[in-house]
Scaffold this active site. Structure first.
Site, short mmCIF file in Angstrom:
data_model
loop_
_atom_site.label_atom_id
_atom_site.label_comp_id
_atom_site.label_asym_id
_atom_site.label_seq_id
_atom_site.Cartn_x
_atom_site.Cartn_y
_atom_site.Cartn_z
N ASP A 169 39.48 42.87 35.01
CA ASP A 169 39.89 43.79 35.59
C ASP A 169 38.41 44.67 35.81
O ASP A 169 37.25 44.60 35.18
CB ASP A 169 40.64 44.78 35.04
CG ASP A 169 40.92 46.17 35.88
OD1 ASP A 169 41.10 45.96 37.02
OD2 ASP A 169 40.89 47.04 35.07
N ASP B 259 37.92 48.49 37.43
CA ASP B 259 37.79 49.87 37.02
C ASP B 259 38.51 50.07 35.69
O ASP B 259 39.25 49.69 35.28
CB ASP B 259 38.73 50.56 37.98
CG ASP B 259 38.18 50.42 39.42
OD1 ASP B 259 37.03 50.99 39.67
OD2 ASP B 259 38.90 49.73 40.44
#
Ligand code: THU
Length: 389
Positions: free
Chosen positions: A8, A10
């Site tokens: 991922d 952020d």
């Protein structure tokens, strides 16, 4: 064996949640809405549309999404450049590459935002074998689509991939894709991450030691099951289990069964006194058993409790004992001897529960069960000065 890593973005590669929050709150202020940080929590990791429109909806406002997103990104780009990568990102990626793993970036955010982020942290598209952004998928996290697509684009089944996430929605997406999930404690608390189903919990990618093969990486993952939230056990600080694999009762039942089974192998031709013991590892919830092993030179005899600990150490390196079970045919059921208590003290907490049972109880036929806290059996253990915590 983990063959690929699905990152991922952020909260994993860049600590951007505070940046996007700042940008979003500023944006909403420009359209006359004073938002609160809590407003955004349900939408973290669920894509830009939900993030913006979800909050707007809460305040009874309908947004022109494209317009709002452009304004948000303009603010975001302004603030993001001050943020470097999160700790350990470059080192971890270098190690993963060296180990021959494939790497993907899988973010529900828009490509434009991903590009801003990569630039801010000194990475490029070419650092990844595959990059999946919000535009490529219809259903956002917590649906599994993005991780399934990223894994398959690299030619790997999701089951052979490790998802690295910080958000609840992302952890759930990774799990339902069939991958293992390593959660970082950037954004949510450990209980929240545990509840979402994370397999491993780390404070950041920096918490990983260096590795240069897939085998070494697997060993680090397994040795570190749990979080950086460590608990003191005797002379050890042990990572807490991310979640109980099963309820305490069920686990205890397994410990009774295994101690009973081990007792059958007691080598006790001299005393004819058979003992079985089992310890439950607090970090992994695994159970290790042992029986007593006597010797012609009587003093060389090894008790069941110490034998169980030796088995645990052989498998896990060091353990924190969540509970100990001792099965004997004694009335009342025998406690560990003083020598075993001293050995147990190395790996136990004052509140480690010690279950003393007879065979009938362990077999579920009534019998006797007494229960002590370790500190009541050995209130003043010796711990070597440099190991005291
Ligand atoms: N024994 C244990 O296995 N655990 C204890 O804590 C006490 C004693 C064994 C050692 C020996 O084989 C037999 O019981 C009699 O002392």
């Amino acid at each position: 064996m983990i063959e690929g890593i699905l990152f991922d973005m952020d909260g994993v590669l860049i600590d951007s949640e505070p940046v996007i929050l700042h940008a979003a709150m500023t944006y909403f202020e420009t359209i006359g809405i004073k938002t609160q940080p809590e407003d955004y929590i349900p939408f973290i990791g669920a894509g830009d549309r939900k993030f913006l429109c979800g909050v707007a909806e809460k305040y009874g406002k309908k947004l022109n999404f494209e317009e709002a997103r452009d304004a948000l990104f303009a603010l975001y780009a302004e603030y993001a450049n001050d943020r470097g990568p999160m700790d350990g990102v470059h080192r971890f990626i270098k190690n993963a590459r060296k180990s021959g793993m494939k790497l993907a970036l899988a973010t529900s955010a828009a490509r434009a935002k991903a590009e801003i982020n990569l630039k801010a942290i000194g990475l490029e598209d070419s650092d990844f074998d595959c990059m999946v952004t919000g535009e490529s998928i219809k259903r956002n996290k917590p649906n599994p689509d993005i991780y399934q697509l990223a894994a398959l684009s690299m030619g790997l089944p999701p089951q052979e991939c490790l998802v690295v996430e910080d958000a609840i929605n992302g952890i759930k997406a990774g799990k339902s894709a069939g991958s293992s999930v390593c959660a970082l404690t950037t954004t949510f608390t450990i209980p929240e991450i545990e509840e979402a189903g994370a397999d491993y919990i780390f404070t950041s990618l920096d918490a990983f030691e260096d590795f240069s093969t897939k085998e070494e990486f697997d060993a680090i993952l397994h040795a570190s099951i749990g979080s950086d939230d460590r608990t003191v056990y005797g002379a050890n600080k042990i990572l807490k289990a991310p979640k109980a694999i099963m309820g305490d009762e069920a686990l205890l039942k397994i410990a009774f069964d295994q101690a009973l089974e081990a007792r059958k192998n007691a080598y006790s031709p001299y005393s004819k006194y058979q003992v079985g013991a089992a310890v439950i590892s607090s970090a992994t919830n695994r159970v290790y058993s042992g029986c007593n092993v006597e010797n012609s030179s009587y003093g060389a005899t090894i008790c069941a409790e110490r034998n169980a600990i030796l088995n645990a150490i052989t498998s896990e390196g060091t353990i924190g004992i969540a509970a100990l079970v001792v099965v004997s045919e004694d009335a009342p059921p025998a406690p560990p001897c003083a020598q075993c208590l001293q050995v147990l003290a190395e790996f136990s907490r004052p509140d480690t529960v010690v279950h003393l049972v007879d065979v009938a109880f362990a077999e579920g036929r009534g019998g006797t069960h007494t229960q002590y806290l370790f500190k009541d059996l050995l209130p003043h253990p010796f711990i070597f000065p440099s190991m005291r915590q």
